[in-house]
Enzyme design. Structure first.
Site, PDB file in Angstrom:
ATOM      1  N   LYS A 138      20.338  66.390  42.618  1.00  0.00           N
ATOM      2  CA  LYS A 138      20.143  67.692  41.946  1.00  0.00           C
ATOM      3  C   LYS A 138      20.471  68.784  42.947  1.00  0.00           C
ATOM      4  CE  LYS A 138      18.518  69.388  37.994  1.00  0.00           C
ATOM      5  NZ  LYS A 138      18.430  68.796  36.652  1.00  0.00           N
ATOM      6  N   ASP A 178      22.227  73.074  34.526  1.00  0.00           N
ATOM      7  CA  ASP A 178      20.765  73.005  34.337  1.00  0.00           C
ATOM      8  C   ASP A 178      20.367  74.448  34.029  1.00  0.00           C
ATOM      9  OD1 ASP A 178      18.272  71.124  34.780  1.00  0.00           O
ATOM     10  OD2 ASP A 178      17.731  72.977  35.774  1.00  0.00           O
TER      11      ASP A 178
HETATM   12  N1  LIG Z   1      21.004  71.360  30.258  1.00  0.00           N
HETATM   13  C1  LIG Z   1      20.794  70.042  30.247  1.00  0.00           C
HETATM   14  O1  LIG Z   1      21.665  69.249  29.870  1.00  0.00           O
HETATM   15  C2  LIG Z   1      19.497  69.491  30.666  1.00  0.00           C
HETATM   16  C3  LIG Z   1      18.422  70.300  30.928  1.00  0.00           C
HETATM   17  N2  LIG Z   1      17.203  69.747  31.188  1.00  0.00           N
HETATM   18  C4  LIG Z   1      16.025  70.576  31.422  1.00  0.00           C
HETATM   19  O2  LIG Z   1      15.777  71.349  30.247  1.00  0.00           O
HETATM   20  C5  LIG Z   1      15.152  72.595  30.594  1.00  0.00           C
HETATM   21  C6  LIG Z   1      15.946  73.743  30.028  1.00  0.00           C
HETATM   22  O3  LIG Z   1      17.275  73.706  30.565  1.00  0.00           O
HETATM   23  P1  LIG Z   1      18.491  74.447  29.865  1.00  0.00           P
HETATM   24  O4  LIG Z   1      18.236  74.597  28.422  1.00  0.00           O
HETATM   25  O5  LIG Z   1      19.716  73.763  30.312  1.00  0.00           O
HETATM   26  O6  LIG Z   1      18.450  75.844  30.588  1.00  0.00           O
HETATM   27  P2  LIG Z   1      18.879  77.286  30.013  1.00  0.00           P
HETATM   28  O7  LIG Z   1      19.056  78.129  31.201  1.00  0.00           O
HETATM   29  O8  LIG Z   1      19.989  77.136  29.057  1.00  0.00           O
HETATM   30  O9  LIG Z   1      17.598  77.735  29.191  1.00  0.00           O
HETATM   31  C7  LIG Z   1      16.340  77.775  29.777  1.00  0.00           C
HETATM   32  C8  LIG Z   1      15.371  78.386  28.792  1.00  0.00           C
HETATM   33  O10 LIG Z   1      14.056  78.269  29.312  1.00  0.00           O
HETATM   34  C9  LIG Z   1      13.517  79.568  29.561  1.00  0.00           C
HETATM   35  N3  LIG Z   1      12.824  79.568  30.851  1.00  0.00           N
HETATM   36  C10 LIG Z   1      13.373  79.359  32.075  1.00  0.00           C
HETATM   37  N4  LIG Z   1      12.439  79.474  33.039  1.00  0.00           N
HETATM   38  C11 LIG Z   1      11.311  79.763  32.397  1.00  0.00           C
HETATM   39  C12 LIG Z   1       9.993  80.010  32.841  1.00  0.00           C
HETATM   40  N5  LIG Z   1       9.674  79.991  34.153  1.00  0.00           N
HETATM   41  N6  LIG Z   1       9.046  80.266  31.891  1.00  0.00           N
HETATM   42  C13 LIG Z   1       9.382  80.272  30.580  1.00  0.00           C
HETATM   43  N7  LIG Z   1      10.611  80.058  30.108  1.00  0.00           N
HETATM   44  C14 LIG Z   1      11.552  79.818  31.006  1.00  0.00           C
HETATM   45  C15 LIG Z   1      14.710  80.490  29.626  1.00  0.00           C
HETATM   46  O11 LIG Z   1      14.317  81.824  29.332  1.00  0.00           O
HETATM   47  P3  LIG Z   1      15.030  83.029  30.121  1.00  0.00           P
HETATM   48  O12 LIG Z   1      16.398  83.104  29.545  1.00  0.00           O
HETATM   49  O13 LIG Z   1      14.173  84.186  29.842  1.00  0.00           O
HETATM   50  O14 LIG Z   1      15.028  82.633  31.573  1.00  0.00           O
HETATM   51  C16 LIG Z   1      15.612  79.869  28.566  1.00  0.00           C
HETATM   52  O15 LIG Z   1      15.217  80.214  27.276  1.00  0.00           O
HETATM   53  C17 LIG Z   1      15.022  72.558  32.112  1.00  0.00           C
HETATM   54  O16 LIG Z   1      13.786  71.985  32.457  1.00  0.00           O
HETATM   55  C18 LIG Z   1      16.141  71.596  32.519  1.00  0.00           C
HETATM   56  O17 LIG Z   1      15.899  71.032  33.789  1.00  0.00           O
HETATM   57  C19 LIG Z   1      17.018  68.391  31.170  1.00  0.00           C
HETATM   58  C20 LIG Z   1      18.049  67.547  30.937  1.00  0.00           C
HETATM   59  C21 LIG Z   1      19.395  68.027  30.780  1.00  0.00           C
HETATM   60  O1  LIG Z   2      24.417  66.115  33.093  1.00  0.00           O
HETATM   61  C1  LIG Z   2      24.000  65.940  34.216  1.00  0.00           C
HETATM   62  O2  LIG Z   2      24.639  65.426  35.125  1.00  0.00           O
HETATM   63  C2  LIG Z   2      22.609  66.364  34.627  1.00  0.00           C
HETATM   64  C3  LIG Z   2      21.713  66.842  33.571  1.00  0.00           C
HETATM   65  C4  LIG Z   2      20.429  67.236  34.237  1.00  0.00           C
HETATM   66  O3  LIG Z   2      20.441  68.052  35.132  1.00  0.00           O
HETATM   67  C5  LIG Z   2      19.191  66.586  33.873  1.00  0.00           C
HETATM   68  O4  LIG Z   2      19.225  65.521  33.264  1.00  0.00           O
HETATM   69  O5  LIG Z   2      18.123  67.120  34.220  1.00  0.00           O
END
Ligand SMILES: NC(=O)C1=CN([C@@H]2O[C@H](COP(=O)(O)OP(=O)(O)OC[C@H]3O[C@@H](n4cnc5c(N)ncnc54)[C@H](OP(=O)(O)O)[C@@H]3O)[C@@H](O)[C@H]2O)C=CC1
Ligand SMILES: O=C(O)CCC(=O)C(=O)O
Length: 458
Positions: A138, A178
């Protein structure tokens, strides 16, 4: 006699695990999120260590909790006003026993080494659960893309890649997105990598745009996969998403596509949020509007009520868990559900929780869910769909061809079903039927541990 021996081996395993955990705390002070992730894994490994003492040999656990490599670097860039800004960049290459390091990059002001290590550690077991050949890693930076112009994001990202490129490659380490890193950032990273390396190494990053080597369904994969996983839990109880009330936190990539799939399966999603607050729309969230606000205009979720006067916006994000629902999908960030929020959800009748985000529930919150018979899909299993489709993107890049949306979606669906089945099986085999936290951790661990044992002490 056998019972006494079993108890003795359980106790020996528990003491060993505790000693490893104490060393982790001593060696990695102040990295609370990393401690939490390690504790959850180590505690759930006790039954497997008791049954197979080979996993307590060759310093296996001690090696597993130590990253193979940690890279920290300076990221200087110039903002639109001509001022020099300096951020810190990280890549933690945690474990390559079953494949190249694989895991996203996070841009968020809260990023520090402890966050990147917790995410990298989780990624080892999640990636193993997919059944695909990918190790765990990561990365990230404390850079905050919010409020920055496209040019500022581009300059920062180019500077970030100018250092990171030395450590990554299609067979070495393959980053993706992420929090704070989506299609725009991956595009800038890919452009800079290509420029420095002087060739088109498609497989070096995933989450790429479809027009330059990305995979169909990668954008949707984590959210869809999470809903597929929860649907498996519901099916096992003879029910489904049809007619259920769902609350989804966040409004980013994972949340948007979890909402989309839940709606397609007949659920009413009544709330979502961002880091400022949450919206409650009793008629059901207008997803088209959320996509426009978040994916296109990059606005705050509070703007939603301008277009939907029947909806309510509340400042502060934790209150979202006070909304009664059948299914909760935390898809925003780590530790967003604490013990109090979990109790609130339980007293309001929640039946299932699927973790779309990484480690969104505290250890105490997980205990509340498990003690109250809530179906609980832990992050490593429930959100593995994103990285699984990333691995499918790598396969397509190697083969120099592209599969259709339907083909990738069908593969994703199968992978999520397998992760569910393997987690259920491991939980049963090790004496905790229905506990998918333990089941997923053991199923992922065994695959990595066996590979590490085959490689000798490295
Ligand atoms: N993208 C992926 O493929 C994957 C993502 N994840 C996990 O999923 C989660 C979301 O990721 P992703 O959707 O990609 O990220 P994005 O940046 O697309 O979205 C994140 C969302 O969460 C909110 N957020 C971020 N930080 C906080 C906080 N401290 N308190 C409250 N809300 C918060 C953001 O609001 P704001 O815009 O106001 O910051 C936004 O709405 C993370 O935990 C990530 O590690 C897991 C597996 C794969
Ligand atoms: O697609 C990837 O390689 C990573 C996705 C990711 O960051 C996660 O699974 O938390």
């Amino acid at each position: 006699m056998t019972i006494i021996r079993t108890e003795q081996s359980q106790q020996a395993a528990a003491e060993y695990v505790q000693s490893v955990f104490e060393k982790v705390i001593a060696r990695n002070p102040h990295e609370n999120e990393f401690h939490q992730a390690v504790k959850e894994i180590l505690d759930s490994l006790v039954p497997v260590l008791a049954k197979h003492p080979k996993y307590m040999q060759q310093g296996l656990l001690e090696r597993l909790v130590e990253p193979e490599r940690v890279i920290t670097f300076r990221v200087p860039w110039v903002d639109d006003a001509g001022n020099v800004q300096v951020n810190r960049g990280f890549r933690v290459q945690f474990n390559s026993a079953i494949g190249p390091y694989k895991g996203g990059i996070r841009f968020h002001p809260s990023v520090y080494l402890g966050i990147v290590k917790f995410l990298g550690f989780e990624q080892i077991f999640k990636n193993a659960l997919t059944g695909l050949p990918i190790g765990g890693g990561k990365g990230g930076s404390d850079f905050d893309p919010k409020g920055k112009s496209d040019n500022e994001v581009m300059r920062f990202t180019q500077s970030f890649m100018t250092e990171l490129y030395k450590y990554i490659g299609p067979d070495a380490d393959v980053p993706a997105g992420d929090i704070g890193v989506g299609g725009r950032e991956i595009g800038y990273m890919f452009g800079q990598y290509k420029r420095i390396r002087g060739g088109h190494e498609g497989g070096v990053l995933t989450g790429k745009g479809i027009h330059y080597g990305g995979s169909l369904t990668r954008t949707e994969a984590t959210g869809y996969g999470c809903v597929y996983f929860v649907n498996e839990m519901l099916h096992a109880q003879g029910t489904s998403f049809e007619g259920k009330r769902v609350v989804v936190s966040g409004s980013g990539n994972v949340s948007i596509y979890a909402i989309e799939k839940a709606q397609q399966l007949g659920a009413t999603v009544v709330a979502c949020s961002d880091s400022n607050g949450y919206i409650y729309d009793p008629e059901g969230i207008d997803l088209k509007l959320v996509k426009q606000l978040k994916e296109v205009n990059r606005l705050r979720i509070s703007e939603y009520i301008q277009e939907r006067p029947g909806a309510i916006y509340t400042e502060g994000c934790s209150g979202i868990w006070s909304i009664p629902c059948d299914i909760a999908l935390p898809c925003a960030t780590q530790n967003e559900i604490d013990e109090h929020a979990a109790q609130l959800l339980v007293s309001n009748g929640v039946k299932a929780v699927g973790e779309g985000a990484n480690m969104p529930s505290t250890l105490q919150a997980i205990e509340v869910f498990l003690d109250n018979g809530v179906l609980f899909g832990p992050a490593k299993a429930a959100n593995a769909g994103g990285v699984a489709v990333s691995a499918l993107e790598m396969s397509q890049n190697s083969m120099r061809l592209s599969w259709s949306f339907e083909e990738v979606d069908a593969k994703l669906h199968d992978i999520m079903k397998n992760i569910y089945a393997n987690s259920v099986k491991a939980a049963e085999e090790y004496g905790v039927p229905g506990n998918l936290v333990v089941g997923a951790n053991i199923a992922g661990f065994v695959r990595v541990a066996d590979a590490m044992l085959s490689h000798g002490i490295v």
